[in-house]
Design a protein around this motif. Structure first.
Motif, PDB file in Angstrom:
ATOM      1  N   ASP A   1      10.256   2.001   1.015  1.00  0.00           N
ATOM      2  CA  ASP A   1       9.846   1.136  -0.091  1.00  0.00           C
ATOM      3  C   ASP A   1       8.440   1.494  -0.560  1.00  0.00           C
ATOM      4  O   ASP A   1       7.497   1.553   0.235  1.00  0.00           O
ATOM      5  N   GLN A   2       8.293   1.703  -1.856  1.00  0.00           N
ATOM      6  CA  GLN A   2       7.013   2.100  -2.430  1.00  0.00           C
ATOM      7  C   GLN A   2       6.096   0.914  -2.720  1.00  0.00           C
ATOM      8  O   GLN A   2       4.881   1.076  -2.816  1.00  0.00           O
ATOM      9  N   THR A   3       6.680  -0.268  -2.877  1.00  0.00           N
ATOM     10  CA  THR A   3       5.887  -1.455  -3.172  1.00  0.00           C
ATOM     11  C   THR A   3       6.319  -2.591  -2.250  1.00  0.00           C
ATOM     12  O   THR A   3       7.483  -2.663  -1.846  1.00  0.00           O
TER      13      THR A   3
ATOM     14  N   ILE B   1       1.943   0.969   2.117  1.00  0.00           N
ATOM     15  CA  ILE B   1       0.542   0.782   2.528  1.00  0.00           C
ATOM     16  C   ILE B   1      -0.253   2.064   2.330  1.00  0.00           C
ATOM     17  O   ILE B   1      -1.389   2.039   1.838  1.00  0.00           O
ATOM     18  N   ARG B   2       0.341   3.201   2.679  1.00  0.00           N
ATOM     19  CA  ARG B   2      -0.366   4.475   2.459  1.00  0.00           C
ATOM     20  C   ARG B   2      -0.650   4.691   0.982  1.00  0.00           C
ATOM     21  O   ARG B   2      -1.708   5.184   0.598  1.00  0.00           O
TER      22      ARG B   2
ATOM     23  N   PRO C   1      -0.225   3.628   8.835  1.00  0.00           N
ATOM     24  CA  PRO C   1      -0.959   3.075   9.985  1.00  0.00           C
ATOM     25  C   PRO C   1      -0.171   1.931  10.646  1.00  0.00           C
ATOM     26  O   PRO C   1       0.910   1.559  10.172  1.00  0.00           O
ATOM     27  N   PHE C   2      -0.742   1.344  11.690  1.00  0.00           N
ATOM     28  CA  PHE C   2      -0.168   0.178  12.358  1.00  0.00           C
ATOM     29  C   PHE C   2      -0.262  -1.018  11.415  1.00  0.00           C
ATOM     30  O   PHE C   2      -1.330  -1.360  10.923  1.00  0.00           O
ATOM     31  N   HIS C   3       0.888  -1.666  11.148  1.00  0.00           N
ATOM     32  CA  HIS C   3       0.890  -2.783  10.200  1.00  0.00           C
ATOM     33  C   HIS C   3       1.622  -3.988  10.794  1.00  0.00           C
ATOM     34  O   HIS C   3       2.042  -3.961  11.963  1.00  0.00           O
TER      35      HIS C   3
END
Length: 413
Positions: free
Chosen positions: A197-199, A211-212, A12-14
């Motif tokens: 990046d996962q985190t 974020i997802r 999403p928009f972050h």
């Protein structure tokens, strides 16, 4: 009024996107921002977390003035055609004078130089690319090596296009060159988080991937709260409350498997992105799966040559019924041929008034009268139906055909 164009997915928009919008205005001196945004299915061959109308609202609340849809015929493509469709749309508005993209490089000169060097895609470059592919390298790696050799020979600065934002930036620059566009390109450095990046590694900035992951693993939105603007959080809360939960490939597992098992290898082979015998590998894999999960299918198909993104795009084309003929280079070369408006602010409305006279293509606020003259728009309408069914198998006919009923989102009036 100077107007900057940006190419986005907002999934999403972050806060990183908010920074991009703000910096795009700043470095170009623009008074308005036009975003070309992917609809329900995205460039890496994935469904969007939330539908295109919710994400349009996020964009407008986040500082964009006009949101235009990048048709699914382009939004689910490799970087070359994704960029071509987006840049052609911005160019066709007649109202955008600059383009700003994020990159790992942060310097625009290497992108412009590489685009000039590859504008006609010299035979020597193609030969190098084919040599690397013949060695069994996946296309992105082969392309990077061929480009590095070509730029070195041309005396130009190298460009690390294995990095995803640099890769897209190169193809935006190439599209501008090949379209002879008057649009001037700019870039800003991607800050604090990598594309995949996962985190999170920062208190306020995280990749959309991270974020997802938070959103799909939690029943609440608390984990993502620090990384998105309040307006995004509010929209996500509203969507959840309305029963419109986040979507990923798991929502489409049954439909995808039906598309596979009801077709012969020959029929599957006609689908876009089905190359080098992938259709046979796909049918053989079905009989050996430990379960019928999408991730299990991907794992059984993945090789050094077939990257995850390549496979996802191929499976998405199968899910949506996109054939090689419908999405051939010849059919894609000239761009979408229309401009679909998803939403606008008062400043965006002023741009639309300019576009009535300046735009090269029809500007559509409604799709009802346009499908015959815009074949790619028909694919978008079908994609909306597929997305609606994936999100809710009990979707209403109105939800399936929402493109016909939903007017552009208006913010700030």
């Amino acid at each position: 009024m100077r107007t900057v164009g940006i190419v986005v997915e907002y999934n999403p928009f972050h806060n990183g996107h908010l920074y991009h919008v703000q910096q795009s205005r700043k470095i170009t001196g623009a008074g308005a921002v036009v975003a070309v945004m992917s609809g329900h299915f995205l460039q890496r061959g994935e469904p969007a977390l939330l539908d295109k109308w919710a994400r349009t609202e996020m964009a407008l609340q986040g500082g964009c003035d006009l949101v235009l849809e990048l048709p699914v015929a382009y939004s689910t493509q490799s970087a070359e055609w994704f960029a071509r469709g987006a840049v052609a749309t911005l160019d066709a508005t007649g109202a955008v004078d600059s383009l700003c993209f994020g990159s790992e490089s942060g310097e625009i000169a290497p992108f412009r130089a590489a685009a000039r060097a590859l504008r006609e895609e010299p035979q020597q470059f193609r030969d190098r690319l084919n040599e690397r592919l013949a060695e069994g390298l996946p296309y992105p790696a082969a392309y990077e090596l061929a480009l590095a050799a070509h730029l070195a020979e041309s005396g130009e600065t190298s460009l690390a296009i294995a990095q995803p934002n640099n890769s897209l930036g190169l193809h935006y620059s190439l599209a501008l060159e090949r379209l002879n566009s008057h649009i001037e390109s700019y870039t800003i450095t991607r800050e604090k988080s990598g594309y995949n990046d996962q985190t999170p590694s920062d208190e306020a900035i995280a990749s959309a991937t991270a974020i997802r992951k938070m959103l799909m693993e939690s029943e609440t939105l608390d984990a993502a709260k620090a990384f998105v603007p309040p307006s995004t959080l509010h929209i996500m809360e509203r969507e959840r409350a309305a029963g419109r939960k986040a979507v990923d490939w798991r929502n489409f597992e049954t439909t995808l498997l039906h598309s596979i098992v009801t077709k012969s290898a020959g029929e599957i082979g006609t689908m876009h992105e089905m190359t080098e015998g992938l259709e046979h590998r796909l049918l053989n894999a079905i009989a050996q799966l430990p379960d019928l999960r999408f991730e299990s299918l991907l794992a059984s198909l993945k090789t050094k040559r077939y990257t995850r993104t390549k496979l996802q795009r191929a499976l998405l084309a199968l899910l949506l019924g996109h054939t090689k003929t419908a999405l051939s280079p010849a059919s894609l070369e000239d761009g979408p041929g229309y401009i679909r408006v998803l939403g606008f602010t008062p400043a965006g409305q002023a741009l639309l008034k300019r576009m009535r006279h300046a735009a090269k293509w029809p500007v559509l606020a409604s799709v009802a009268q346009a499908t015959k003259s815009a074949p790619f728009l028909t694919l978008d309408i079908r994609a909306t139906s597929a997305y609606a069914l994936g999100r809710n198998p009990s979707a209403t006919p109105r939800e399936l055909l929402r493109d016909y009923y939903e007017p552009p989102i208006r913010i700030g009036f």
